[in-house]
Design a protein around this motif. Structure first.
Motif, short mmCIF file in Angstrom:
data_model
loop_
_atom_site.label_atom_id
_atom_site.label_comp_id
_atom_site.label_asym_id
_atom_site.label_seq_id
_atom_site.Cartn_x
_atom_site.Cartn_y
_atom_site.Cartn_z
N ASN A 202 0.84 -1.19 0.00
CA ASN A 202 0.00 0.00 0.00
C ASN A 202 0.88 1.25 0.00
OD1 ASN A 202 -2.26 1.68 0.16
ND2 ASN A 202 -2.34 1.56 2.40
N VAL A 203 1.57 1.46 -1.12
CA VAL A 203 2.39 2.65 -1.31
C VAL A 203 2.03 3.27 -2.64
CG1 VAL A 203 4.29 1.72 0.08
CG2 VAL A 203 4.26 1.34 -2.39
N ASP A 204 2.48 4.48 -2.85
CA ASP A 204 2.17 5.17 -4.12
C ASP A 204 3.12 4.76 -5.23
OD1 ASP A 204 -0.02 7.10 -3.27
OD2 ASP A 204 1.55 7.56 -1.81
N LEU A 205 4.35 4.36 -4.85
CA LEU A 205 5.34 4.01 -5.87
C LEU A 205 6.42 3.13 -5.23
CD1 LEU A 205 6.21 4.68 -8.88
CD2 LEU A 205 7.68 6.44 -7.90
N VAL A 206 6.84 2.10 -5.97
CA VAL A 206 7.96 1.26 -5.53
C VAL A 206 9.13 1.52 -6.47
CG1 VAL A 206 8.72 -1.05 -4.89
CG2 VAL A 206 6.28 -0.50 -4.88
N VAL A 207 10.33 1.63 -5.92
CA VAL A 207 11.53 1.82 -6.72
C VAL A 207 12.40 0.57 -6.57
CG1 VAL A 207 13.61 3.20 -7.10
CG2 VAL A 207 11.47 4.32 -6.40
N PHE A 208 12.66 -0.09 -7.68
CA PHE A 208 13.52 -1.27 -7.68
C PHE A 208 14.87 -0.89 -8.25
CE2 PHE A 208 9.25 -3.16 -7.85
CZ PHE A 208 9.33 -4.01 -6.75
N ARG A 209 15.93 -1.32 -7.55
CA ARG A 209 17.29 -1.01 -7.99
C ARG A 209 17.93 -2.20 -8.70
NH1 ARG A 209 17.61 4.57 -6.52
NH2 ARG A 209 19.76 4.38 -7.19
N ASP A 210 17.13 -3.24 -8.99
CA ASP A 210 17.64 -4.39 -9.73
C ASP A 210 16.47 -5.07 -10.43
OD1 ASP A 210 16.84 -7.07 -8.05
OD2 ASP A 210 17.14 -5.34 -6.74
N ILE A 211 16.78 -5.83 -11.49
CA ILE A 211 15.75 -6.45 -12.31
C ILE A 211 15.09 -7.62 -11.58
CG2 ILE A 211 15.33 -7.74 -14.46
CD1 ILE A 211 17.71 -6.12 -15.66
N THR A 212 15.87 -8.41 -10.83
CA THR A 212 15.32 -9.60 -10.18
C THR A 212 14.24 -9.26 -9.18
OG1 THR A 212 17.45 -10.73 -10.47
CG2 THR A 212 15.90 -11.69 -8.91
N SER A 213 14.45 -8.24 -8.35
CA SER A 213 13.44 -7.85 -7.37
C SER A 213 12.16 -7.41 -8.05
CB SER A 213 13.97 -6.74 -6.47
OG SER A 213 15.06 -7.18 -5.69
N ALA A 214 12.29 -6.64 -9.13
CA ALA A 214 11.11 -6.18 -9.87
C ALA A 214 10.37 -7.36 -10.49
CB ALA A 214 11.52 -5.19 -10.94
N SER A 215 11.12 -8.32 -11.03
CA SER A 215 10.51 -9.50 -11.63
C SER A 215 9.76 -10.33 -10.60
CB SER A 215 11.58 -10.34 -12.32
OG SER A 215 11.03 -11.53 -12.84
N GLU A 216 10.39 -10.56 -9.45
CA GLU A 216 9.74 -11.33 -8.40
C GLU A 216 8.53 -10.60 -7.83
OE1 GLU A 216 10.59 -14.67 -7.29
OE2 GLU A 216 11.29 -14.33 -9.34
N TYR A 217 8.59 -9.28 -7.78
CA TYR A 217 7.44 -8.48 -7.33
C TYR A 217 6.23 -8.75 -8.22
CZ TYR A 217 4.64 -4.25 -6.47
OH TYR A 217 3.63 -3.36 -6.17
N LEU A 218 6.44 -8.76 -9.52
CA LEU A 218 5.35 -9.05 -10.45
C LEU A 218 4.87 -10.50 -10.29
CD1 LEU A 218 6.69 -7.23 -13.64
CD2 LEU A 218 4.79 -6.50 -12.18
N ASN A 219 5.80 -11.41 -10.12
CA ASN A 219 5.43 -12.82 -9.94
C ASN A 219 4.61 -13.04 -8.67
OD1 ASN A 219 6.82 -13.55 -12.28
ND2 ASN A 219 8.68 -14.15 -11.18
N PHE B 176 11.81 12.91 -10.84
CA PHE B 176 11.37 11.80 -11.69
C PHE B 176 10.26 11.00 -11.01
CE2 PHE B 176 11.72 7.49 -13.52
CZ PHE B 176 11.48 7.82 -14.84
N TYR B 177 10.36 10.79 -9.70
CA TYR B 177 9.30 10.07 -8.99
C TYR B 177 7.97 10.80 -9.16
CZ TYR B 177 13.06 7.59 -6.47
OH TYR B 177 14.15 6.84 -6.12
N ASN B 178 7.99 12.12 -9.01
CA ASN B 178 6.75 12.89 -9.17
C ASN B 178 6.23 12.81 -10.59
OD1 ASN B 178 6.05 13.98 -6.60
ND2 ASN B 178 7.80 15.37 -6.72
N LYS B 179 7.13 12.80 -11.56
CA LYS B 179 6.71 12.66 -12.95
C LYS B 179 6.00 11.32 -13.18
CE LYS B 179 8.63 12.75 -17.66
NZ LYS B 179 9.88 12.95 -18.46
N VAL B 180 6.56 10.25 -12.61
CA VAL B 180 5.96 8.92 -12.76
C VAL B 180 4.63 8.83 -12.01
CG1 VAL B 180 6.27 6.46 -12.22
CG2 VAL B 180 8.17 7.79 -13.13
N LEU B 181 4.56 9.44 -10.83
CA LEU B 181 3.31 9.44 -10.07
C LEU B 181 2.19 10.12 -10.84
CD1 LEU B 181 4.83 10.19 -6.56
CD2 LEU B 181 3.47 8.17 -7.13
#
Length: 399
Positions: free
Chosen positions: A104-121, A384-389
């Motif tokens: 329950n956050v407005d935006l998640v920032v991933f600093r690596d591909i694996t964490s982002a991939s597992e987040y989606l999984n 950039f975070y605000n732009k993405v939000l």
């Protein structure tokens, strides 16, 4: 106030660029709050912060490094190593993230591909940004110091598919350089989500440690190289070039620890320069070494934007860099960029005899204060975070 969380598959104490950047960002929470952003986390694997220097010198680290080296020598064992390290670490970090935030956050920032991939999984639903600490592709993942044995195999296909899934679902992609954005576009096509880049920000050096000039007499100079001592950083190439210079009045300082440290020490002895090549071992006190050096040199085989070079610039050092990754972004009248196999030996010799070292050093410091302070980096991230939000909410924001 919007809540932005950071997730990374590496312990925050690791002495590498991405984790150091995370620390700098979270030390400056108030800058983000001034831009309407509350930082949550960061979420990372393992326990509380460790002493990175002490750990690198421990038997545990040396044993794990040995085992990793053995596992990297084969294809199936490299895949096993990936699962035991990146995938397991990513899920440990995500366990903490989900337990703390419930996604329950407005935006998640991933600093690596694996964490982002597992987040989606795992069914993550929040908008997310992927920060690419590379050249805009995932090629570095298959380099000699990473998982080279997976290149061209079914496992690379799996990783490529995971990267495609991440970039196609990302709400924003943040790069190290405009050149990285261009390379990404050439390889994969430009994404529909917002893209941006930031300058690698470092803390300002202690003013007492910077005197604005060379620290040795003419012809008696100290070269310094900073970074994990490994094949990718190619400190062995620097030692060989230093030996070939044939200048008995110069010294070389290798700052850092790593798998190749003992091999580099043996090489210096083999080449007969062990009395003029010093090794600091693992340290977080890089500034004390930069403050007594004259010229920074890197011979990396691949890079993003090297933190070590930026830190050297903040101390007013001329720099020698190989033209890999986005090292060229750092050279502007403050040093030498080695292109297409140009001689490192010659570059080092020319630096020793140059009448422009002071001017190049001053130019390095000027470039640092123009672009590479931590404050500038944090504000670039917040923007950039605000732009993405706004993008995720379906509203526009002016660049």
């Amino acid at each position: 106030m919007k809540t932005v969380a950071t997730v990374v598959d590496t312990n925050i104490s690791a002495l590498i660029g991405p984790t150091k950047n995370i620390k700098r960002i979270y030390t400056n929470r108030k800058l983000f709050e001034s831009e309407g952003i509350a930082l949550a986390g960061p979420y990372f694997p393992g326990g509380e912060e460790l002493d990175g220097d002490a750990y690198r010198q421990s038997r545990s680290f040396k044993f794990k490094s040995l085992i990793k080296g053995i596992l990297r020598s084969g294809t199936s064992t490299s895949w096993l190593l990936y699962q035991l390290t990146h995938m397991r670490n990513a899920n440990q970090a995500l366990d903490k993230y989900f337990a703390d935030t419930g996604d329950n956050v407005d935006l998640v920032v991933f600093r690596d591909i694996t964490s982002a991939s597992e987040y989606l999984n795992r069914g993550g639903k929040s908008p997310f940004v992927l920060v690419l600490h590379c050249d805009g592709t995932n090629d570095m993942f298959f380099s000699e110091s990473a998982f080279s044995k997976l290149k061209g195999t079914k496992y690379q296909k799996k990783l490529d598919e995971a990267f495609a899934n991440v970039r196609n679902n990302a709400s924003g992609l943040l790069f190290l350089s405009p050149k990285a954005i261009a390379k990404f576009g050439e390889r994969y096509g430009m994404p529909s989500c917002p893209t941006g880049y930031y300058h690698q920000g470092l803390n300002k050096p202690n003013s007492n440690a910077v005197d604005g000039g060379c620290h040795s007499s003419e012809g008696h100079l100290t070269f310094v190289s900073v970074g994990t001592v490994c094949k990718r950083k190619n400190q062995s190439g620097i030692i060989r070039a230093f030996a070939q210079m044939g200048n008995e009045n110069c010294n070389l300082l290798i700052v850092g620890g790593g798998d190749e440290l003992e091999n580099c020490k043996a090489l210096a002895h083999e080449l007969g320069v062990e009395k003029r090549v010093s090794f600091s071992g693992p340290t977080q006190d890089v500034g004390s070494y930069l403050s007594c050096a004259d010229i920074f040199v890197s011979a990396s085989l691949d890079e993003g934007v090297p933190n070590a070079a930026v830190e050297a610039m903040s101390y007013g050092l001329p720099i020698i860099l190989t033209d890999v990754g986005f090292c060229s972004d750092l050279i502007d009248g403050n040093g030498v960029l080695l292109r297409n196999g140009e001689s490192l030996v010659r570059a080092m010799q020319e630096m020793v005899s140059s009448q422009s070292l002071l001017a190049m050093g001053e130019r390095s410091r000027s470039l640092y204060f123009e672009h590479y302070t931590v404050e500038a980096m944090c504000l670039e991230h917040a923007s950039f975070y605000n732009k993405v939000l706004h993008y995720s909410e379906g509203t526009a924001i002016n660049d």
